[in-house]
Design a protein around this motif. Structure first.
Motif, PDB file in Angstrom:
ATOM      1  N   VAL A   1      25.948 -12.131  32.018  1.00  0.00           N
ATOM      2  CA  VAL A   1      27.334 -12.194  31.582  1.00  0.00           C
ATOM      3  C   VAL A   1      27.812 -13.621  31.808  1.00  0.00           C
ATOM      4  CG1 VAL A   1      29.653 -11.350  31.984  1.00  0.00           C
ATOM      5  CG2 VAL A   1      27.725  -9.769  32.142  1.00  0.00           C
ATOM      6  N   THR A   2      28.431 -14.193  30.785  1.00  0.00           N
ATOM      7  CA  THR A   2      28.990 -15.544  30.860  1.00  0.00           C
ATOM      8  C   THR A   2      30.442 -15.487  30.417  1.00  0.00           C
ATOM      9  OG1 THR A   2      26.840 -16.466  30.300  1.00  0.00           O
ATOM     10  CG2 THR A   2      28.735 -17.922  30.057  1.00  0.00           C
ATOM     11  N   VAL A   3      31.353 -16.122  31.181  1.00  0.00           N
ATOM     12  CA  VAL A   3      32.765 -16.208  30.809  1.00  0.00           C
ATOM     13  C   VAL A   3      32.985 -17.572  30.179  1.00  0.00           C
ATOM     14  CG1 VAL A   3      35.142 -16.185  31.636  1.00  0.00           C
ATOM     15  CG2 VAL A   3      33.446 -14.659  32.667  1.00  0.00           C
ATOM     16  N   VAL A   4      33.567 -17.582  28.960  1.00  0.00           N
ATOM     17  CA  VAL A   4      33.801 -18.810  28.203  1.00  0.00           C
ATOM     18  C   VAL A   4      35.307 -18.938  27.969  1.00  0.00           C
ATOM     19  CG1 VAL A   4      33.357 -20.007  26.027  1.00  0.00           C
ATOM     20  CG2 VAL A   4      31.558 -18.619  27.087  1.00  0.00           C
ATOM     21  N   THR A   5      35.831 -20.130  28.201  1.00  0.00           N
ATOM     22  CA  THR A   5      37.239 -20.409  27.922  1.00  0.00           C
ATOM     23  C   THR A   5      37.307 -21.072  26.555  1.00  0.00           C
ATOM     24  OG1 THR A   5      37.722 -20.684  30.258  1.00  0.00           O
ATOM     25  CG2 THR A   5      39.308 -21.613  28.703  1.00  0.00           C
ATOM     26  N   VAL A   6      38.170 -20.475  25.688  1.00  0.00           N
ATOM     27  CA  VAL A   6      38.344 -20.991  24.332  1.00  0.00           C
ATOM     28  C   VAL A   6      39.742 -21.622  24.255  1.00  0.00           C
ATOM     29  CG1 VAL A   6      38.436 -20.410  21.877  1.00  0.00           C
ATOM     30  CG2 VAL A   6      36.857 -19.199  23.405  1.00  0.00           C
ATOM     31  N   THR A   7      39.803 -22.853  23.757  1.00  0.00           N
ATOM     32  CA  THR A   7      41.073 -23.557  23.602  1.00  0.00           C
ATOM     33  C   THR A   7      41.266 -23.888  22.135  1.00  0.00           C
ATOM     34  OG1 THR A   7      40.822 -24.520  25.801  1.00  0.00           O
ATOM     35  CG2 THR A   7      42.414 -25.576  24.319  1.00  0.00           C
ATOM     36  N   ALA A   8      42.455 -23.541  21.604  1.00  0.00           N
ATOM     37  CA  ALA A   8      42.794 -23.856  20.212  1.00  0.00           C
ATOM     38  C   ALA A   8      43.991 -24.802  20.215  1.00  0.00           C
ATOM     39  CB  ALA A   8      43.123 -22.592  19.445  1.00  0.00           C
ATOM     40  N   THR A   9      43.927 -25.847  19.401  1.00  0.00           N
ATOM     41  CA  THR A   9      45.008 -26.829  19.302  1.00  0.00           C
ATOM     42  C   THR A   9      45.448 -26.896  17.846  1.00  0.00           C
ATOM     43  OG1 THR A   9      44.006 -28.074  21.093  1.00  0.00           O
ATOM     44  CG2 THR A   9      45.646 -29.227  19.763  1.00  0.00           C
ATOM     45  N   ASP A  10      46.793 -26.804  17.618  1.00  0.00           N
ATOM     46  CA  ASP A  10      47.277 -26.894  16.230  1.00  0.00           C
ATOM     47  C   ASP A  10      47.591 -28.335  15.891  1.00  0.00           C
ATOM     48  OD1 ASP A  10      49.757 -27.459  17.285  1.00  0.00           O
ATOM     49  OD2 ASP A  10      50.642 -25.536  16.775  1.00  0.00           O
ATOM     50  N   GLU A  11      48.155 -28.587  14.675  1.00  0.00           N
ATOM     51  CA  GLU A  11      48.433 -29.933  14.174  1.00  0.00           C
ATOM     52  C   GLU A  11      49.523 -30.629  14.972  1.00  0.00           C
ATOM     53  OE1 GLU A  11      49.389 -29.408  10.063  1.00  0.00           O
ATOM     54  OE2 GLU A  11      47.357 -28.856   9.567  1.00  0.00           O
ATOM     55  N   GLY A  13      49.804 -30.382  18.215  1.00  0.00           N
ATOM     56  CA  GLY A  13      49.337 -30.638  19.554  1.00  0.00           C
ATOM     57  C   GLY A  13      49.554 -29.501  20.531  1.00  0.00           C
ATOM     58  N   ARG A  14      50.044 -28.372  20.042  1.00  0.00           N
ATOM     59  CA  ARG A  14      50.211 -27.229  20.924  1.00  0.00           C
ATOM     60  C   ARG A  14      48.852 -26.572  21.150  1.00  0.00           C
ATOM     61  NH1 ARG A  14      55.250 -26.036  17.445  1.00  0.00           N
ATOM     62  NH2 ARG A  14      53.625 -25.554  16.013  1.00  0.00           N
ATOM     63  N   THR A  15      48.644 -26.106  22.374  1.00  0.00           N
ATOM     64  CA  THR A  15      47.363 -25.484  22.695  1.00  0.00           C
ATOM     65  C   THR A  15      47.569 -24.080  23.238  1.00  0.00           C
ATOM     66  OG1 THR A  15      47.327 -26.345  24.928  1.00  0.00           O
ATOM     67  CG2 THR A  15      46.248 -27.677  23.241  1.00  0.00           C
TER      68      THR A  15
END
Length: 177
Positions: A1-11, A13-15
Motif C-alpha cells: 500500500v502506498t499513499v500518494v498526495t495529488v496536487t492540482a493547480t489552476d490558471e 495559481g489556486r491549489t
C-alpha cells in the motif's frame, strides 16, 4: 500500500490537494521453464533428481520463493520415460507449472558369483544343462529375465572331457553378464 498526495493547480495559481491510497498487487504467475533429464538407477535399483535438474531457467519479476518437482524418486518400475511436474511459486503466492520428461535408465548388468560346474549324469545321448549342473549365484538391481548356457547340451561323446560352458544372465532391462 502506498499513499500518494495529488496536487492540482489552476490558471490563477489556486491549489487543491488530496491523498490517494494505491494498492499494488502481483497477479502475474512466474514463468515455469522445464528441461528434460535422465537418471541412472544405482545398484539398489533406486535413483533420484532434484527440482533444479528439471528447471530450465524459470523466472518471476518479483522473485521466486520455491521450486518443487514431483516425483523426485524412481525405482526399477519407472525405467523409461516419466512425467515430472515442476512447480514455481513466487514471493507473492502466484504459481505456475510445466511438465518435464525424466528418462530412467538401468545400465547395471547382473552380478554372477561362484560359477563352477558339476559332473553331468547322462540319461541317454545328451543332457540339457541347467542349474543342476552349474553352481552360480546371480543377482541384479531390477531382476533377472533369463539365464542361458552355451552350449545348452552335453553329449555322450564328450564323456571324460572338461567342457567349458558360458553362463549368460540377462536382466529385465537387457543388461547381461
Amino acid at each position: 500500500v502506498t499513499v500518494v498526495t495529488v496536487t492540482a493547480t489552476d490558471e490563477c495559481g489556486r491549489t487543491e490537494t488530496c491523498t490517494v491510497t494505491i494498492t499494488t498487487e502481483d497477479n502475474v504467475a512466474p514463468e515455469a521453464v522445464c528441461q528434460n533429464a535422465t537418471v541412472q538407477l544405482d545398484a539398489n535399483g533406486d535413483g533420484s533428481i532434484t527440482a533444479m535438474d528439471v528447471d530450465g531457467g524459470s523466472t518471476d519479476a518479483c522473485g521466486v520463493a520455491s521450486i518443487t518437482a514431483t516425483p523426485t524418486t524412481f525405482d526399477c518400475s519407472d525405467v523409461g520415460a516419466n512425467t515430472v511436474v515442476l512447480t514455481i511459486t513466487d514471493v507473492n503466492g502466484n504459481s505456475n507449472s510445466c511438465n518435464a520428461t525424466v528418462t530412467v535408465e538401468d545400465n547395471i548388468p547382473p552380478v554372477i558369483t561362484l560359477c563352477q560346474g558339476n559332473p553331468v549324469d547322462f540319461n541317454g545321448q545328451e543332457q540339457f544343462l541347467s542349474e543342476d549342473y552349474i553352481d552360480f549365484n546371480a543377482t541384479d538391481n531390477c531382476g533377472i529375465a533369463s539365464i542361458t548356457y552355451d552350449p545348452e547340451y552335453i553329449y555322450c561323446d564328450q564323456l571324460g572331457e572338461t567342457v567349458p560352458v558360458t553362463v549368460t544372465v540377462t536382466d529385465v532391462n537387457g543388461n547381461s553378464s
